[in-house]
Each structure stands twice: as C-alpha cells, then as structure tokens.
Design a protein around this motif. Structure first.
Motif, PDB file in Angstrom:
ATOM      1  N   UNK A 146     -13.858 -11.908  -4.971  1.00  0.00           N
ATOM      2  CA  UNK A 146     -12.565 -11.239  -4.803  1.00  0.00           C
ATOM      3  C   UNK A 146     -12.216 -10.386  -6.015  1.00  0.00           C
ATOM      4  N   UNK A 147     -12.379 -10.951  -7.208  1.00  0.00           N
ATOM      5  CA  UNK A 147     -12.053 -10.207  -8.417  1.00  0.00           C
ATOM      6  C   UNK A 147     -12.990  -9.024  -8.622  1.00  0.00           C
ATOM      7  N   UNK A 148     -14.252  -9.172  -8.176  1.00  0.00           N
ATOM      8  CA  UNK A 148     -15.239  -8.113  -8.364  1.00  0.00           C
ATOM      9  C   UNK A 148     -14.975  -6.894  -7.502  1.00  0.00           C
ATOM     10  N   UNK A 149     -14.036  -6.998  -6.572  1.00  0.00           N
ATOM     11  CA  UNK A 149     -13.667  -5.832  -5.776  1.00  0.00           C
ATOM     12  C   UNK A 149     -12.919  -4.799  -6.609  1.00  0.00           C
ATOM     13  N   UNK A 150     -12.336  -5.231  -7.723  1.00  0.00           N
ATOM     14  CA  UNK A 150     -11.498  -4.314  -8.505  1.00  0.00           C
ATOM     15  C   UNK A 150     -11.901  -4.236  -9.978  1.00  0.00           C
ATOM     16  N   UNK A 151     -12.977  -4.927 -10.372  1.00  0.00           N
ATOM     17  CA  UNK A 151     -13.430  -4.892 -11.764  1.00  0.00           C
ATOM     18  C   UNK A 151     -14.906  -5.241 -11.803  1.00  0.00           C
ATOM     19  N   UNK A 152     -15.607  -4.975 -12.915  1.00  0.00           N
ATOM     20  CA  UNK A 152     -17.018  -5.365 -13.012  1.00  0.00           C
ATOM     21  C   UNK A 152     -17.198  -6.868 -12.811  1.00  0.00           C
ATOM     22  N   UNK A 197      -4.923 -13.797  -5.967  1.00  0.00           N
ATOM     23  CA  UNK A 197      -5.430 -14.418  -4.742  1.00  0.00           C
ATOM     24  C   UNK A 197      -6.661 -15.271  -5.029  1.00  0.00           C
ATOM     25  N   UNK A 198      -7.570 -14.743  -5.862  1.00  0.00           N
ATOM     26  CA  UNK A 198      -8.777 -15.490  -6.214  1.00  0.00           C
ATOM     27  C   UNK A 198      -8.436 -16.800  -6.912  1.00  0.00           C
ATOM     28  N   UNK A 199      -7.525 -16.742  -7.873  1.00  0.00           N
ATOM     29  CA  UNK A 199      -7.173 -17.947  -8.624  1.00  0.00           C
ATOM     30  C   UNK A 199      -6.448 -18.964  -7.750  1.00  0.00           C
ATOM     31  N   UNK A 200      -5.626 -18.485  -6.840  1.00  0.00           N
ATOM     32  CA  UNK A 200      -4.937 -19.404  -5.938  1.00  0.00           C
ATOM     33  C   UNK A 200      -5.942 -20.142  -5.055  1.00  0.00           C
ATOM     34  N   UNK A 201      -6.935 -19.423  -4.537  1.00  0.00           N
ATOM     35  CA  UNK A 201      -7.928 -20.058  -3.674  1.00  0.00           C
ATOM     36  C   UNK A 201      -8.777 -21.055  -4.472  1.00  0.00           C
ATOM     37  N   UNK A 202      -9.186 -20.661  -5.684  1.00  0.00           N
ATOM     38  CA  UNK A 202      -9.949 -21.575  -6.533  1.00  0.00           C
ATOM     39  C   UNK A 202      -9.114 -22.815  -6.850  1.00  0.00           C
TER      40      UNK A 202
END
Length: 260
Positions: free
Chosen positions: A44-50, A21-26
């Motif tokens: 968005x990515x930081x919700x599931x990883x450092x 989702x993050x990459x699609x929006x970017x």
C-alpha cells in the motif's frame, strides 16, 4: 525538522492516506484479527513512495508492535520450530542485505507485487492445501525460514513462507501465534542492523516513523475491538481483495519499469 522540509516523504493527501491505511491494517492484524495481513503494509505504501523507503519507515513501527505482542504471548512458543526457522531467516536477511543495492525500485515493486498477489491467491485457492496431511520436516523449515527472512527484509512479507511451514504442524492456536510473534520479533530486530548499515534510517524516515506510531497503536486497539464485533470472514474478504488489487498495480508498475 519542519514537515515542509521532508521532501523524501511528501505529506500529500494520497501518500498520507495510503500510509495511514497501511498502518491501520497492520495494526488490526496484530491486534487480534490475525491472518498475516501485515503483508499489505509495504504494498500500500509503495503505491506513493519507493518501496525501500516504505519498508524503512515501517520497520521501527513493527518493532514497537512486536514488543507489545511478545508480552502477551511470553514463553508460549515452540522452540523446536524456532530453532529451524530463525537461523535460516538470518541467512535470508543477509542475502537480502547483500543484494539490496542491485534492486531498482521497479524490481522491488515487481517482487512485492508478486508476493501480494500470490498471498491473495493462496488464501482463495489454497494451492498448498495438500501439505495439511503431513508435517514438513527440518529441511522444509530451513528452506521456508530462509525465504521468509529474504522476503521479510525486502518488504516485511515473511508471513506467507512461515505459514506454509507452520500451519501443517497443527500447533495449538496459542502456541502457533506465540511462535510467529517471537519469530518476527527476532527477525525485525535483526533487520535493524543491515537497514541502518544501508542508510535507510535517515532523519526523514525515522521522523516519519515516530509521527506514525500513534496511528499504529490505534490500529492495534481497533484490532482488539473488531476481533469481537466484526465477522473475521468478511474482514478477510475485503482485505484480500484490496491486497490483490494493490499487488496487481505494483506488478504492472514493476513490469513497466523493466523496459525503462
């Protein structure tokens, strides 16, 4: 290396969903919808990883995207404004690199959350609207350029500070777009040096970046298509609500982490 060995980036359903989702929006943002929504990638990515790992995975992908955009806007930029922004941004990157090891994951989540929420609130309420009547000068360019370099290093979120400086300049739309393209191309490629020195480009992060390049390319293609078919206002309304919610969650996690 088999995916099952990439323990640092588990390809579970939620992590993969947030990353795609993050990459699609970017990609959509860079592909024609604009609006600086690339700032949503790391939150968005930081919700599931450092957050630091999210930024490291995203940087090589951004560098590839930048080359595609640079070709489209070649030599249409304003060197007058770039001469102020780029040197200042490099100073901000250096500051970010030297302070990187002092940030805990919760600190970065707090900072990224503040940027995300602040960007959404600025879109809705426009607290800097009063700047529209005058053009910021050299000191303003140096200040916002350094802030952009720092926030870009931490979370690829240099868009808001640059917009605060550039938008009141009332540049031609193409000149404005080209100027931001060259600025972020330069900044992102400069960031490769400290990211590598800090050990952010391990086999896991680089391998993940390579695997996700097709998603980013699809996002850019989708951005071109949506540019002509989806009302930009509706797209931004949804995207900024998502940005605000994501930023709020990161703010909560960051504040909670301060007491651990």
């Amino acid at each position: 290396m088999p995916l099952t060995e990439w323990n640092a980036f588990p390809f579970d359903g939620l992590a993969l969903l947030m990353t795609v989702l993050a990459l699609l929006i970017v990609g959509i943002s860079k592909g024609g919808m604009g609006g600086g929504l690339g700032v949503l990638g790391v939150p968005l990515m930081a919700l599931t990883m450092p957050p630091a790992q999210a930024a490291a995975i995203l940087l090589p992908i951004l560098c590839v995207m930048d080359l595609m955009a640079l070709k489209a806007f070649w030599q249409r930029w304003s060197l007058q404004h770039l001469k102020q922004l780029i040197p200042a941004a490099i100073v901000g990157i250096v500051i970010g690199a030297f302070t990187f090891n002092y940030f805990r994951a919760s600190d970065v989540r707090l900072l990224v959350g503040l940027i995300a929420v602040g960007f959404a609130l600025n879109y809705w309420f426009k607290p800097f609207q009063h700047l529209a009547g005058r053009k910021p000068g050299v000191k303003s360019g140096l200040f916002w350029g350094s802030i952009a370099g720092f926030t870009s290093f931490i979370a690829h979120a240099g868009g808001p500070p640059v917009n605060i400086y550039l938008l009141p300049q009332k540049l031609d739309k193409t000149v404005y777009q080209a100027t931001t393209v060259l600025f972020f191309t330069t900044v992102n490629y400069v960031k490769l040096i400290p990211y590598a020195a800090l050990g952010q480009f391990n086999s896991t992060n680089l391998g993940t970046s390579v695997l996700l390049l097709p998603v980013a390319a699809f996002g850019i293609w989708l951005g071109y298509k949506l540019h002509h078919r989806v009302p930009e206002k509706q797209f931004f309304q949804v995207a900024y609500v998502l940005l605000f919610i994501t930023g709020s969650k990161l703010l909560y996690d960051g504040v909670a982490g301060l007491w651990v």
